[in-house]
Enzyme design. Structure first.
Site, PDB file in Angstrom:
ATOM      1  N   GLU A   1      11.227  -8.614  55.897  1.00 51.07           N
ATOM      2  CA  GLU A   1      12.339  -8.699  56.859  1.00 51.07           C
ATOM      3  C   GLU A   1      11.865  -8.068  58.164  1.00 51.07           C
ATOM      4  O   GLU A   1      11.453  -6.909  58.173  1.00 51.07           O
ATOM      5  CB  GLU A   1      13.546  -7.941  56.307  1.00 51.07           C
ATOM      6  CG  GLU A   1      14.753  -7.998  57.226  1.00 51.07           C
ATOM      7  CD  GLU A   1      15.940  -7.173  56.724  1.00 51.07           C
ATOM      8  OE1 GLU A   1      15.736  -6.097  56.130  1.00 51.07           O
ATOM      9  OE2 GLU A   1      17.071  -7.609  56.963  1.00 51.07           O
TER      10      GLU A   1
ATOM     11  N   CYS B   1      21.943  -8.526  59.349  1.00 52.72           N
ATOM     12  CA  CYS B   1      21.508  -8.941  58.007  1.00 52.72           C
ATOM     13  C   CYS B   1      21.691 -10.435  57.827  1.00 52.72           C
ATOM     14  O   CYS B   1      21.130 -11.025  56.921  1.00 52.72           O
ATOM     15  CB  CYS B   1      22.291  -8.187  56.948  1.00 52.72           C
ATOM     16  SG  CYS B   1      24.014  -8.626  56.989  1.00 52.72           S
TER      17      CYS B   1
ATOM     18  N   LYS C   1      29.531   8.023  55.220  1.00 50.22           N
ATOM     19  CA  LYS C   1      28.270   8.602  55.706  1.00 50.22           C
ATOM     20  C   LYS C   1      27.606   7.525  56.571  1.00 50.22           C
ATOM     21  O   LYS C   1      26.904   6.648  56.062  1.00 50.22           O
ATOM     22  CB  LYS C   1      27.397   8.971  54.494  1.00 50.22           C
ATOM     23  CG  LYS C   1      26.396  10.085  54.706  1.00 50.22           C
ATOM     24  CD  LYS C   1      25.416   9.854  55.818  1.00 50.22           C
ATOM     25  CE  LYS C   1      24.348   8.858  55.492  1.00 50.22           C
ATOM     26  NZ  LYS C   1      23.506   8.498  56.674  1.00 50.22           N
TER      27      LYS C   1
HETATM   28  P1  NAD Z   1      18.528   1.978  55.861  1.00 51.59           P
HETATM   29  O1  NAD Z   1      18.445   1.490  54.469  1.00 51.59           O
HETATM   30  O2  NAD Z   1      17.360   2.651  56.450  1.00 51.59           O
HETATM   31  O3  NAD Z   1      19.758   3.022  56.000  1.00 51.59           O
HETATM   32  C1  NAD Z   1      21.051   2.708  55.554  1.00 51.59           C
HETATM   33  C2  NAD Z   1      21.775   4.001  55.188  1.00 51.59           C
HETATM   34  O4  NAD Z   1      21.104   4.628  54.106  1.00 51.59           O
HETATM   35  C3  NAD Z   1      21.835   5.018  56.311  1.00 51.59           C
HETATM   36  O5  NAD Z   1      23.106   5.625  56.305  1.00 51.59           O
HETATM   37  C4  NAD Z   1      20.742   6.020  55.948  1.00 51.59           C
HETATM   38  O6  NAD Z   1      21.033   7.327  56.380  1.00 51.59           O
HETATM   39  C5  NAD Z   1      20.727   5.965  54.438  1.00 51.59           C
HETATM   40  N1  NAD Z   1      19.387   6.171  53.873  1.00 51.59           N
HETATM   41  C6  NAD Z   1      18.189   5.769  54.399  1.00 51.59           C
HETATM   42  N2  NAD Z   1      17.174   6.094  53.567  1.00 51.59           N
HETATM   43  C7  NAD Z   1      17.736   6.693  52.493  1.00 51.59           C
HETATM   44  C8  NAD Z   1      17.202   7.229  51.289  1.00 51.59           C
HETATM   45  N3  NAD Z   1      15.893   7.212  51.027  1.00 51.59           N
HETATM   46  N4  NAD Z   1      18.065   7.772  50.407  1.00 51.59           N
HETATM   47  C9  NAD Z   1      19.389   7.777  50.657  1.00 51.59           C
HETATM   48  N5  NAD Z   1      19.949   7.291  51.775  1.00 51.59           N
HETATM   49  C10 NAD Z   1      19.138   6.746  52.684  1.00 51.59           C
HETATM   50  O7  NAD Z   1      18.995   0.721  56.749  1.00 51.59           O
HETATM   51  P2  NAD Z   1      19.097   0.623  58.344  1.00 51.59           P
HETATM   52  O8  NAD Z   1      17.744   0.619  58.925  1.00 51.59           O
HETATM   53  O9  NAD Z   1      20.100   1.604  58.848  1.00 51.59           O
HETATM   54  O10 NAD Z   1      19.758  -0.819  58.489  1.00 51.59           O
HETATM   55  C11 NAD Z   1      19.028  -2.022  58.528  1.00 51.59           C
HETATM   56  C12 NAD Z   1      18.977  -2.667  57.151  1.00 51.59           C
HETATM   57  O11 NAD Z   1      20.299  -2.880  56.646  1.00 51.59           O
HETATM   58  C13 NAD Z   1      18.347  -4.051  57.188  1.00 51.59           C
HETATM   59  O12 NAD Z   1      17.522  -4.185  56.072  1.00 51.59           O
HETATM   60  C14 NAD Z   1      19.534  -5.000  57.103  1.00 51.59           C
HETATM   61  O13 NAD Z   1      19.244  -6.274  56.568  1.00 51.59           O
HETATM   62  C15 NAD Z   1      20.441  -4.224  56.202  1.00 51.59           C
HETATM   63  N6  NAD Z   1      21.821  -4.657  56.350  1.00 51.59           N
HETATM   64  C16 NAD Z   1      22.345  -5.383  55.330  1.00 51.59           C
HETATM   65  C17 NAD Z   1      23.643  -5.869  55.435  1.00 51.59           C
HETATM   66  C18 NAD Z   1      24.236  -6.690  54.342  1.00 51.59           C
HETATM   67  O14 NAD Z   1      25.437  -6.929  54.392  1.00 51.59           O
HETATM   68  N7  NAD Z   1      23.480  -7.141  53.353  1.00 51.59           N
HETATM   69  C19 NAD Z   1      24.419  -5.576  56.581  1.00 51.59           C
HETATM   70  C20 NAD Z   1      23.833  -4.817  57.596  1.00 51.59           C
HETATM   71  C21 NAD Z   1      22.533  -4.361  57.461  1.00 51.59           C
END
Ligand code: NAD
Length: 502
Positions: free
Chosen positions: A387, A286, A178
């Protein structure tokens, strides 16, 4: 733009075919131009169910496919990915705004994980003990879990999915991916290319959508494990929900990564490293380096050297630019609010990216921000505590290493950190004492190669086993331990006996 004039509808990839259903529609925007690239149709409950049925059917066949055959498909996949790097990088640039080199970099880091998965015959080998007790042999074998779900963020539409599905599939699982609803196009193409490499239909299905689609998936107990990468609040929620539904879960969250810069560090080399680590990918990584802690007198010369290099940056989405836009206007406004709050709290804005004007007129509606450098930060400021995930580097000055370590120690996040120094003893002390998952010495983005595993500590990670590499393989397999004895055919007497260890 009028939605009806858009021809590009994107659906799901199920059973080796694109499938568009009548779920909620989501606009996919090109962040460089602000224009509509296409419309995504989210998965309805019916489509989620249909996908899980397809995955179940595929698992009954795939789990019995030999390791040799699985490996052949993975080798083909690596070759096909290499051939399609240009096309993939173009999709990433359009969908996410990354510059071409940045997009190619992420694809190459992703392909490393396919290479690791190609070695599955070696890495999945079980353990064997002959004659562990008299005439008794014991061995463990690592078996697939079944249907595994991967939920990925917007900032690495190729690399993060490739952290997950190649090794899960190599181990005999089937995978439902997803992707982020913000930039799903390149991710879907990855799945199409796997089919081209010979992957049977249904082994990798891609389902698109947002929160509702994830909720439907997490409530279906036919799914055995979940790999999540995204922000910390969502990671916590996914970990809690998946675990309470009996699913194995690893959830990687957000970050605030610090560099500790000692007075003996080489300024030119340190600046060189900091620039890419703080501003590359517009800071939307990240592992982005978002806080530099200077120790003592290196503070001023470092800021001077950084400022003069940052002023040379070119921001737009062309091939030779330093970095591109951020993902959305909403995200851009949130970053601006963070810079505003730092200013209000008394920090010193040395370079201000809030009012950047990007020259080509076709980019006038893009979500661009210039590089921003902020000094005099302290740990009570909102801009430090949150962040920012944008092209912003904040500086804190301290008197000694102990103070610097204390700041890193107290921070909520624990993804990455690094130290710049020529003093081996202090570097060793730092790596021993710092409570962070991935540590660099004179390396600003200590992202482990695919032969190791990736994972933060504290609020950057929820679960037990890190992602990809050896931990990834353990996460996607379950141990079965078999103990055997082949009795000799002749038994002298039948008697009641307790198991003994002899
Ligand atoms: P996000 O948490 O908004 O979304 C990530 C995924 O979760 C998406 O597929 C989204 O559709 C889904 N999602 C969002 N809200 C949801 C909810 N309430 N319930 C269920 N699913 C939900 O993250 P983003 O904005 O796409 O990405 C940026 C974030 O990801 C930053 O915080 C970054 O640090 C983090 N990140 C972490 C790593 C790591 O390895 N630790 C790697 C890349 C990105």
């Amino acid at each position: 733009m009028d939605n009806n004039s858009i021809k590009n509808f994107f659906g799901h990839y199920i059973d080796g075919k694109e499938f568009i259903d009548n779920g909620e529609k989501i606009d996919i925007i090109n962040p460089s131009t602000g224009q509509l690239l296409g419309i995504l149709s989210s998965a309805s409950k019916k489509t989620v169910n249909r996908t899980i049925e397809s995955s179940e059917k595929a698992f009954s066949l795939w789990k019995n496919v030999s390791i040799a055959k699985r490996t052949n498909i993975l080798f083909n996949y690596k070759i096909i990915l290499e051939k399609n790097i240009d096309k993939l990088s173009k999709l990433i640039s359009d969908d996410l705004g990354k510059t071409k080199n940045d997009a190619i970099g992420e694809i190459r880091r992703g392909i490393e994980n396919v290479e690791y998965a190609c070695g599955i015959a070696n890495s999945i080998k079980g353990e064997h003990n002959k004659n562990v007790s008299t005439s008794i042999d014991t061995w463990s074998q690592f078996e697939p879990l079944g249907i595994v779900l991967g939920i990925t963020p917007f900032n690495f539409p190729a690399m993060v999915p490739l952290w997950m599905f190649p090794i899960a599939i190599a181990a005999g699982n089937v995978f439902i991916l997803k992707p982020s609803e913000k930039d799903p196009i390149a991710t879907q193409f990855l799945a199409e290319l796997f089919s081209e490499a010979g992957l049977p239909d249904g082994v990798l299905n891609v389902l698109n959508g947002g929160k509702e689609t994830v909720t439907d998936l997490l409530n279906d107990k036919r799914i055995k494990a979940v790999s999540f990468v995204g922000s910390t609040p969502v990671a916590k929620h996914i970990f809690t929900t998946a675990s309470s539904n009996g699913m194995r879960c690893q959830a990687l969250g957000g970050a605030k990564n610090h560099a500790l810069i000692l007075p003996d560090a080489n300024i030119e080399q340190t600046v060189n490293q900091l620039l890419g680590a703080a501003y590359g990918s517009s800071g939307q990584r990240c592992m982005a380096l978002s806080v530099a802690i200077t120790v003592g007198e290196i503070h001023k010369p470092l800021i001077n050297a950084l400022s003069s290099e940052i002023k040379k940056f070119k921001v737009a989405s062309g091939d030779s630019d330093s970095f591109g836009p951020v993902i959305s206007n909403e995200h851009k406004q949130n970053i601006i609010k963070m810079i505003d709050s730092a200013e209000k709290d008394g920090a010193k804005i040395i370079i201000d990216g809030r009012k950047l004007l990007v020259k080509p007129s076709r980019l006038k509606n893009g979500f661009f921000l210039g590089p921003t450098l902020i000094d005099n930060i302290n740990t009570d400021m909102e801009s430090y505590k949150n962040e920012i995930f944008g092209p912003v580097l904040q500086i804190i000055n301290v008197d000694n290493v102990k103070e610097g370590l204390k700041i890193i120690d107290k921070n909520q996040f624990g993804n990455g950190c690094c130290i710049f120094t020529n003093n081996g003893e202090l570097a060793r002390k730092f790596t021993d004492e710092v409570n962070i998952g991935m540590v660099g010495i004179n390396i600003p983005l200590p992202v482990p190669s695919s032969f190791h595993s990736f994972g933060g500590w504290k609020d950057s990670f929820f679960g037990d086993l890190s992602i990809y590499g050896p931990d990834g393989l353990r996460f996607y397999t379950q141990r079965k331990t078999i103990t055997q004895k082949w009795p000799s055919s002749k038994i002298d007497e039948i008697k009641f006996s307790m198991p003994t260890n002899n």
